[in-house]
Design a protein around this motif. Structure first.
Motif, PDB file in Angstrom:
ATOM      1  N   ILE A 151      29.505  69.680  21.194  1.00 17.91           N
ATOM      2  CA  ILE A 151      30.540  69.722  22.084  1.00 17.91           C
ATOM      3  C   ILE A 151      31.130  68.447  22.385  1.00 17.91           C
ATOM      4  O   ILE A 151      32.179  68.242  22.589  1.00 17.91           O
ATOM      5  N   THR A 200      23.893  71.021  19.203  1.00 14.33           N
ATOM      6  CA  THR A 200      24.715  71.697  19.783  1.00 14.33           C
ATOM      7  C   THR A 200      25.538  70.715  20.820  1.00 14.33           C
ATOM      8  O   THR A 200      26.816  70.875  20.957  1.00 14.33           O
ATOM      9  N   GLN A 201      24.802  69.569  21.448  1.00 15.81           N
ATOM     10  CA  GLN A 201      25.357  68.858  22.356  1.00 15.81           C
ATOM     11  C   GLN A 201      26.309  67.790  21.285  1.00 15.81           C
ATOM     12  O   GLN A 201      27.413  67.484  21.853  1.00 15.81           O
ATOM     13  N   LYS A 214      32.814  76.472  22.330  1.00 15.31           N
ATOM     14  CA  LYS A 214      31.602  75.950  22.275  1.00 15.31           C
ATOM     15  C   LYS A 214      31.356  74.869  21.080  1.00 15.31           C
ATOM     16  O   LYS A 214      30.435  73.864  21.083  1.00 15.31           O
ATOM     17  N   SER A 215      32.449  74.661  20.121  1.00 15.91           N
ATOM     18  CA  SER A 215      32.360  73.805  19.253  1.00 15.91           C
ATOM     19  C   SER A 215      33.721  73.822  18.550  1.00 15.91           C
ATOM     20  O   SER A 215      34.548  74.705  18.698  1.00 15.91           O
ATOM     21  N   ASP A 228      34.593  72.695  32.445  1.00 18.41           N
ATOM     22  CA  ASP A 228      34.289  73.058  31.378  1.00 18.41           C
ATOM     23  C   ASP A 228      33.248  72.557  30.475  1.00 18.41           C
ATOM     24  O   ASP A 228      32.152  73.157  29.950  1.00 18.41           O
ATOM     25  N   HIS A 278      28.256  79.639  14.758  1.00 17.11           N
ATOM     26  CA  HIS A 278      28.608  79.510  16.202  1.00 17.11           C
ATOM     27  C   HIS A 278      28.564  81.185  16.828  1.00 17.11           C
ATOM     28  O   HIS A 278      28.457  81.564  17.924  1.00 17.11           O
ATOM     29  N   ASN A 307      24.144  75.022  27.352  1.00 19.70           N
ATOM     30  CA  ASN A 307      23.142  74.053  26.240  1.00 19.70           C
ATOM     31  C   ASN A 307      21.770  73.848  26.861  1.00 19.70           C
ATOM     32  O   ASN A 307      20.557  74.189  26.100  1.00 19.70           O
ATOM     33  N   LEU A 346      35.545  82.042  29.085  1.00 16.86           N
ATOM     34  CA  LEU A 346      34.042  81.449  28.857  1.00 16.86           C
ATOM     35  C   LEU A 346      33.149  82.749  29.634  1.00 16.86           C
ATOM     36  O   LEU A 346      32.132  82.982  29.177  1.00 16.86           O
ATOM     37  N   SER A 402      19.439  76.694  27.368  1.00 17.36           N
ATOM     38  CA  SER A 402      19.263  77.874  26.173  1.00 17.36           C
ATOM     39  C   SER A 402      17.620  77.927  25.767  1.00 17.36           C
ATOM     40  O   SER A 402      16.880  77.061  26.164  1.00 17.36           O
ATOM     41  N   LEU A 439      29.292  73.972  29.776  1.00 18.56           N
ATOM     42  CA  LEU A 439      28.975  74.054  28.300  1.00 18.56           C
ATOM     43  C   LEU A 439      27.390  73.317  28.279  1.00 18.56           C
ATOM     44  O   LEU A 439      26.573  73.664  27.485  1.00 18.56           O
ATOM     45  N   LYS A 440      27.467  71.970  28.834  1.00 18.01           N
ATOM     46  CA  LYS A 440      26.256  71.294  28.734  1.00 18.01           C
ATOM     47  C   LYS A 440      25.171  71.947  29.321  1.00 18.01           C
ATOM     48  O   LYS A 440      23.962  71.784  28.890  1.00 18.01           O
TER      49      LYS A 440
END
Length: 598
Positions: A363, A359-360, A309-310, A338, A149, A346, A238, A349, A342-343
């Protein structure tokens, strides 16, 4: 050299009676010249695993650490225990760097802390080519992995060390890593033959608590005032803007809160970090740029105003609370914004499709953890491949078991609305349709003509928010990454057809039963007289720390002072029986402590 020599160092230098967990096995492997990979939670005693072998073996132990801002405190702490430790980094001028280099060449350093960038420089490699190296220790080794992370590209180049020094033992240490990250650490550092030690991830002194965002700053203030007034803590946000507004807001409400994020000037970040480490009762409000390698043992709470994030990031960040083994609390407030944010981050990115997919998944796993009705600790440990036989009794779900209801009808209405609106809109619009609101958007789209328009008036907008959030966390709905539109998943089909039922949690806004106690820390209670002695010792420790210009915990941990207050030693020999007091600290402070006690 054997483990008895190491145990002597443990007792005489570091002041601990015996090894904990798997420390003895790890240390033994390194002393024998073998490579090691160890996964041990924050506060589990990772540092001793490489510090003691570096002292026992011939040569200098080279510790690769990602944060130069913390090296001085780490070295100061070791020096206070009589260990010949130094660091090399860009904060030193030429004369100071030259002094350290001469000590290295003359063999007068047991432990040397360096950043990966310096280690990999041609000049530094030439310097250590001509000396005896006891070992290499790669701290915060999850930085090696692109799946970690906190990905650090320079860590990926560390494979050169194994090839250049094949016969020097190496140890990689991290507090958290899933199987994919562990595999990449081993691969990058060429530790294929390493002995692997995975300690329990359980931190029983930490209480886990999660709330739905309602008015998050007000919720945070109530949490701090009720349970952590004047305690040191970390608040994670965040965004940089949220960090600054939250810190200012807490200050306006009587707290000493300092911001920390990558956009601040270096001297501001360094000053705020040093105040947090050296003063009592400071709250740091930060992005995830803060915290890795922080050794402050008396952080009593960690709060998240947004989703991490995770689960790995959540575990690592919450793990900064209660490193001393004393009771500590973690609190997280989150909402659908949130999840969508985050989605979107991602989706936008620079990672490849595989990275985005992983990553998804992370989450989704975190969202599922947030919405679970069962013991949070059992779910958290299960994520890392560990089983806890009984519920922990020290998380919000154990202290206040969630009330569930038959949400089948509500879920079907929600899913039907998503389907009939074309799976093109976010949560807010779906709720407006269900509640029968004639907004301009609904009128323009003719959604007032849908069969689901106005069929959800038995629930409030806030209740529908929790329904949608739980449907997403349980996999019945997916969130489209770019615009936050809700889409049906394959799992939703039998629920829509009436072929299965679903239980949902009732959202409760009352706070969890506060508790500062835990199974592991119940013996920390002090009588009124012991509490008075403890406070006197803390005041004296602050003066000693100021004299040496080091954080108070570098002199003594709170746990050591509590033991002194409880055990009331009668002489210096009895002081040596207390954890955290070795021969060097006894020489420095033994007589002063006895004078205070007497």
């Amino acid at each position: 050299m054997d483990i008895n020599t190491a145990k002597s160092v443990l007792q005489n230098t570091f002041g601990y009676a015996d090894f904990r967990h798997q420390q003895a096995k790890i240390i033994s492997e390194l002393i024998q010249g073998n490579d090691v990979f160890t996964l041990m939670p924050t506060g589990g005693g990772k540092s001793l695993c490489y510090q003691i072998p570096a002292i026992v073996r011939d040569g200098v132990g080279i510790v690769v650490s990602p944060l130069i801002a913390l090296m001085k405190d780490q070295v100061d702490a070791l020096n206070l225990q009589g260990v010949k430790a130094e660091f090399l980094n860009s904060s030193q001028d030429y004369e100071e760097q030259n002094r350290v280099e001469q000590l290295i060449k003359s063999g007068n350093v047991d432990l040397l802390y360096v950043a990966p960038e310096r280690l990999l420089s041609d000049y530094f490699l030439s310097l250590i080519d001509n000396i005896t190296i006891a070992l290499f220790a790669f701290d915060e080794a999850h930085c090696v992995s692109q799946w970690g992370h906190d990905f650090r590209p320079e860590y990926q180049q560390l494979s050169i060390i194994s090839h250049r020094y094949p016969h020097t033992p190496k140890i990689a240490l991290t507090a958290t890593a899933d199987m994919r990250t562990r595999d990449e650490i081993v691969q990058v550092l060429n530790l294929n033959a390493a002995k692997v030690f995975v300690h329990s991830f359980d931190r029983p002194n930490i209480q886990y608590r999660i709330s739905e965002q309602k008015n998050s700053k007000e919720q945070l203030l109530k949490f701090i005032n009720a349970e952590h007034n004047n305690d040191a803590g970390i608040v994670y946000c965040l965004s940089r803007k949220s960090v600054e507004t939250t810190a200012q807001w807490l200050c306006e409400h009587g707290k000493i809160a300092l911001p920390y994020h990558a956009g601040l000037a270096n001297h501001v970040k360094d000053n705020n970090q040093q105040r947090f480490l050296r003063e009592d009762g400071i709250i740091i409000v930060a992005t995830i740029a803060f915290g890795m390698g922080i050794d402050k043992p008396d952080v009593r709470f960690v709060a998240h105003l947004n989703l991490p994030k995770s689960i790995e990031a959540y575990y690592q960040e919450t793990g900064r609370a209660g490193r001393d083994g004393m009771p500590a609390n973690t609190w997280l407030a989150y909402g659908m914004r949130d999840v969508i944010k985050l989605k979107q981050m991602n989706s936008q990115s620079n990672g490849n499709e595989q990275f985005k997919f992983i990553t998804q998944r992370k989450i989704d796993a975190l969202l599922g953890y947030c919405e679970v009705s069962d013991c949070r600790r059992q779910v958290l440990l299960n994520y890392f491949g560990e089983t806890l036989a009984q519920p922990c009794g020290n998380c919000d779900n154990c202290l206040n078991p969630p009330v569930t209801w038959d949400g089948t009808a509500a879920a079907r209405k929600a899913l039907s609305t998503v389907y009939r609106t074309g799976q093109r809109f976010g949560v807010g619009h779906q709720i407006d349709v269900l509640l029968g609101k004639t907004t301009a958007k609904i009128t323009n789209l003719n959604h007032q003509l849908l069969s689901t328009f106005g069929i959800g008036n038995e629930h409030t907008a806030a209740e529908w928010q929790t329904v949608f959030r739980q449907l997403i966390s349980m996999g019945y709905l997916a969130v489209e990454m770019d615009h936050g539109a809700l889409k049906l998943t394959e799992k939703s089909r039998p629920l829509l057809k009436g072929e299965c039922a679903i239980q949902l949690k009732v959202q409760k806004y009352s706070k969890a039963k506060p508790t500062r106690k835990s199974k592991q820390a119940s013996d920390s209670h002090l009588s009124a007289q012991e509490e008075a002695i403890f406070e006197q010792l803390k005041q004296q420790r602050a003066l000693w720390a100021k004299e040496r210009n080091v954080p108070s915990f570098v002199v003594f941990h709170d746990a050591t002072l509590m033991d002194i207050a409880k055990l009331n030693p009668k002489n210096a020999e009895q002081l040596l029986d207390i954890n955290g007091i070795g021969k060097t600290k006894l020489e420095l402070y033994g007589a002063k402590i006895m004078a205070l006690l007497n």
